[in-house]
Motif scaffolding. Structure first.
Motif, short mmCIF file in Angstrom:
data_model
loop_
_atom_site.label_atom_id
_atom_site.label_comp_id
_atom_site.label_asym_id
_atom_site.label_seq_id
_atom_site.Cartn_x
_atom_site.Cartn_y
_atom_site.Cartn_z
N ILE A 23 -53.22 23.86 7.31
CA ILE A 23 -52.52 23.83 6.52
C ILE A 23 -52.34 22.20 6.06
N LEU B 122 -52.03 32.15 8.65
CA LEU B 122 -52.24 31.00 8.95
C LEU B 122 -53.38 29.85 8.70
N LYS C 116 -50.81 30.78 2.08
CA LYS C 116 -49.98 30.82 3.03
C LYS C 116 -48.90 29.77 3.01
#
Lengths: 259, 303
Positions: free
Chosen positions: A94, B107, A4
């Motif tokens: 995230i 992501l 990521k």
């Protein structure tokens, strides 16, 4: 999570290419390629030519790296916030530290690759006339890249709690005070100007700031002095420690920030 | 396991401002069941954006709890289960739709083998299947909103949070997006949907929450909120002059409508028939959502 961070860095790099940051680097690269020919036209002799070209070229690279570090560091997070491109990204699973790391790694890649390109150009152009490629030029330029990376990390930290212009001012201040050498403080502030109070303040501030003067090893390559690998290793460790500290501080502030 | 997709209890948030403080949320309570399309409405400054940002972890509440699919709002687990369309959807416009979506999918944690197919499915679902390679900057505003929904859908989340879905769009684009929402609802996706457009909320939402001054002022199904207690609406065709005492109002295509107390329904029906009118429908009287909102806002301000 590493993947990521990689994708966030990639997004940042694509953005910088779109902003045409590389064009500034290319422009400077052309100057550096032409510099030795210009310096040589003064007929200084080969030895003096090399010294002047290396000195001037490395100074140019150093200023470029510092300017880029401040610009990229200050805008890395704030531009996402300003344009609101941050929201869809942070709505993803995230953690904020990974977002910051992604940005920081992106900044590092831009800085280090730009400095590498520029130092290679300088080395090649000097080699064309001197018939000798001095690899130490690249080592010295990478020391400047380390200095710029610490500064960029600091600017990212500053941008997490202040506006971009203020973060930029803080970055410039850090660069100047952190870059003051002991001899400068002793000579100009104490002996020449007789201002021990200012010197004490400068020394005090410098103590809590990164010592940027440690990365300035230009003289080694200009005057062909040896560069100890142990010294290079120690300043690399020193730079990494400061980068880590600034990124951790930035994470602490950014994690608590209302966006 | 709870059947609530969103559960908010006593949520409070105060911002520091130059002149002092501003209370954005004052003990917000909210429940959204799984599979619902929930309309979240309120005037500007009511606290909608703050509460949505808290659900996403972009803003930290001062106190209270917020759970997203059973996980604390803002946690990585909670964000894995939701897709978000921001109010002002701004993306990296220099990138291609598919290229940026693949990055968002990465992501969001979509596996590398599924990424491309998920992105294509999401783009096709929002009607951008033929524009996968186009850059975002080439899109119209409506297409950007569609792209925004595609990025929210790319990880196949069970919950969508859509902030001001149709703001600034033309009527055709609004209609198309409404249809898209209804098709997502059919797939069983829970949709939490903030809007200023009351007509849009009325047509797509199962439940509605009205927020004002940082507190939920009313919550319920559309029918609960819009029906007027003990009143009945009678739609009819016929002479209006003879029924002037019933105060008929023009409805669609030559129809008239009167609203009467439930107890007086039979009398009103008899009166219309006596005057030669024909009854079309008899149903509980309803208000428009705008009227409900206006009433609640006015009452809130008076208090």
């Amino acid at each position: 999570m590493i993947l990521k961070i990689y994708y966030l860095s990639k997004l940042y790099l694509l953005e910088q290419i779109r902003r045409q940051v590389h064009l500034v680097t290319l422009f400077l690269a052309v100057i550096l390629l032409m510099l030795p020919a210009y310096v040589n036209s003064f007929s200084l002799g080969l030895s003096a030519f090399e010294r002047v070209a290396k000195d001037f070229g490395l100074t140019l690279i150093s200023f470029y790296a510092v300017a880029m570090a401040i610009f990229l560091g200050v805008t890395a997070v704030s531009s996402d916030l300003e344009r609101r491109t941050l929201y869809p990204l942070l709505a993803r699973p995230i953690p904020r530290w990974a977002y910051l790391m992604g940005k920081f790694v992106g900044v590092l890649v831009v800085l280090v690759s730009s400095v590498l390109v520029l130092s290679c150009c300088l080395m090649l152009s000097i080699a064309a006339l001197a018939k000798f490629a001095d690899g130490q030029l690249i080592v010295v330029a990478l020391c400047y890249a380390l200095e710029a990376s610490v500064l960029a990390a600091a600017c990212i930290f500053f941008s997490t709690f202040s506006s971009p212009p203020l973060a930029g001012v803080l970055g410039v201040f850090l660069y100047f005070v952190g870059g003051l050498s002991q001899s400068f403080i002793s000579f100009f502030l104490v002996e020449d100007r007789e201002s021990p109070a200012v010197a004490m303040l400068a020394r005090g501030l410098k103590m809590v700031m990164p010592h940027f003067d440690l990365f300035r090893v230009k003289n080694a390559v200009v005057y062909t002095l040896p560069l100890e690998p142990a010294y290079l290793l120690s300043i690399t460790g020193y730079a990494l420690a400061w980068m880590l500290l600034f990124v951790l501080l930035a994470e602490r502030v950014f994690a608590r920030k209302d966006l | 396991m709870s059947d609530l997709a969103l559960e908010v209890r006593e949520l409070r948030k105060t911002y520091k401002t130059v002149g002092g403080t501003q209370e954005a949320l004052r003990g917000l309570d909210l429940s959204v069941r799984k599979g619902q399309v929930y309309g979240y409405v309120g005037p500007n400054g009511a606290g909608k954006s703050t509460s949505i940002k808290i659900l996403l972890g972009l803003v930290r509440p001062d106190s209270g709890t917020a759970l997203v699919m059973g996980h604390p709002a803002g946690s990585v687990e909670a964000r894995r289960l939701l897709g978000y369309l921001p109010e002002v959807a701004v993306y990296h416009e220099f990138m291609g739709a598919e290229e940026l979506l693949v990055l968002h999918a990465a992501l969001a944690g979509v596996s590398a083998s599924d990424r491309l197919s998920r992105c294509r499915t999401a783009l096709e679902m929002v009607g951008l299947g033929s524009r996968m390679k186009s850059r975002i900057r080439e899109f119209s505003k409506g297409m950007k909103q569609r792209f925004g929904i595609a990025q929210a859908l790319v990880a196949d989340p069970p919950l969508l949070v859509l902030d001001e879905l149709t703001s600034g769009l033309d009527p055709i684009a609004q209609l198309e997006l409404k249809e898209l929402i209804l098709s997502l609802k059919e797939r069983g996706i829970t949709i939490f949907f903030s809007s200023h457009m009351m007509s849009e909320v009325e047509t797509v939402c199962d439940s509605i929450g009205i927020i004002h001054q940082g507190k939920l002022r009313a919550e319920g199904t559309l029918q609960d909120l819009l029906s007027i207690e003990n009143r009945v609406a009678i739609h009819f065709r016929g002479p209006t002059d003879e029924l002037a005492e019933l105060n008929p109002q023009p409805a669609k295509a030559g129809e008239q409508v009167i609203t009467v107390e439930q107890a007086g329904t039979d009398a009103a029906l008899d009166r219309i028939r006596q005057a030669g009118g024909s009854i079309l429908t008899v149903a509980p009287a309803k208000r428009h959502l705008e009227d409900v909102l206006h009433q609640l806002v006015t009452a809130g301000e008076a208090a």
